[in-house]
Design a protein around this motif. Structure first.
Motif: not given
Length: 260
Positions: A187-206
Motif C-alpha cells: 500500500s505504501g509503494i506508490v509513495e516512492p514511485a510517485g516521488a521518483v516520477i516527480t523528480i524525473l520531471l523536475s526540469r519541466f515542473v520547476t
C-alpha cells in the motif's frame, strides 16, 4: 545522492515497519490506540502541509507582492478537487466499512481495501517528490534538511497506517500473516514511485513549483479531513484522537523548523 535515496525510501520504510506489526500482535489494534494513531497521523500531515508545502509555496511567490497567496490558493483548490475526483472514480473500500465507494465494479474486497489506502498515499508521494524537485532546482526556500524532514514526518505517520492496514486483514481470518504484511507493505509503494516520477520531471515542473507544492498540500489535507479525522473522532474516547493530533502536529512542526 544518499540523502535523496533516504528521503525517497523513508516513507515506504515507515509503512513497511507498521505492516510488520502483524507478526508481533495477535489481534487488531485496540480502539483507543487506533484513534490516537489516526489523530497523530492527522497532525503530522496538517503540519507538513503548512510548514513544508504551503509556506514555501508563498515564499517562492514573494515577487508577486500582496498576491503571493495566489499560487498557494490555486494549487490548494486543485489538490482538493483532484483527490475528490479520484475518490469518486476509483473503486475502493475503507476498513470497518461494507459499502464500497467510487465506480461500481466486481473487484475483490482485499483489492478495494488496498486501492483505498493506495489512493490516499498518492499525495504523500507527490509531496516528497515535489519538495526534492524544488531542492534540486536550487530554490533557496527548500533545503536538503527540509526535504528530509518532510520524509521523516511522513515515515512516522506511515507507521500507524501500515499497522492499521495489515492487522485488520489478518484478524478477519481471510489472510495469513505474511500475506497481510505484503498487502500492508504494498500500500505504501506508490509513495516512492510517485516521488521518483516527480523528480524525473523536475526540469519541466520547476516553473510551477509554487502551484505543485500547494497542490500536494491540498491533496493531503483532503485525506485528513475526509478520512483520518472522522475515524479518529467517532465513537467513545475521541479525546485520544485529539491528543494524538496535538502530538503529531507538534512533532512535525519541530522537525521542519529544526531540520529545515
Amino acid at each position: 545522492m544518499i540523502s535523496l535515496l533516504t528521503g525517497l525510501l523513508l516513507p515506504f520504510a515507515g509503512t513497511t515497519l507498521g505492516a510488520a506489526c502483524v507478526f508481533f500482535l495477535k489481534n487488531e489494534l485496540k480502539a483507543g490506540l487506533k484513534k490516537s494513531l489516526l489523530g497523530f497521523a492527522s497532525g503530522v500531515m496538517i503540519a507538513a502541509s503548512v510548514w513544508s508545502l504551503l509556506i514555501p509555496s508563498m515564499e517562492m511567490s514573494e515577487n508577486m507582492g500582496k498576491l503571493a497567496f495566489v499560487p498557494a490558493l490555486v494549487g490548494l483548490a486543485f489538490g482538493f478537487a483532484f483527490l475528490l475526483l479520484m475518490d469518486m472514480l476509483i473503486p475502493h473500500l475503507h476498513l470497518d466499512s461494507d459499502k464500497a465507494e467510487g465506480m461500481s465494479c466486481g473487484l475483490p474486497k482485499t483489492t478495494m481495501l488496498l486501492l483505498a489506502v493506495t489512493l490516499h498515499n498518492i499525495p504523500e508521494g507527490m509531496a516528497v517528490g515535489v519538495v526534492f524537485a524544488g531542492m534540486f532546482s536550487r530554490q533557496t526556500q527548500i533545503t536538503a534538511a527540509g526535504a528530509l524532514a518532510l520524509s521523516v514526518g511522513i515515515a512516522i505517520q506511515n507507521f500507524p497506517e501500515g499497522a492499521v492496514i495489515s492487522l485488520p486483514l489478518r484478524s478477519s481470518g481471510d489472510m495469513s500473516r505474511p500475506r497481510a504484511f505484503l498487502y500492508g507493505m504494498l500500500s505504501g509503494i506508490v509513495e516512492p514511485a510517485g516521488a521518483v516520477i516527480t523528480i524525473l520531471l523536475s526540469r519541466f515542473v520547476t516553473p510551477f513549483l509554487p502551484y505543485l507544492l500547494s497542490f500536494a498540500a491540498g491533496a493531503m489535507l483532503y485525506v485528513v479531513v475526509e478520512e483520518l479525522i472522522p475515524e479518529a473522532s467517532e465513537g467513545e474516547h475521541s479525546n485520544l484522537g485529539t491528543i494524538g493530533f496535538a502530538f503529531g502536529f507538534a512533532l512535525m512542526m519541530v522537525l521542519d523548523v529544526a531540520l529545515g
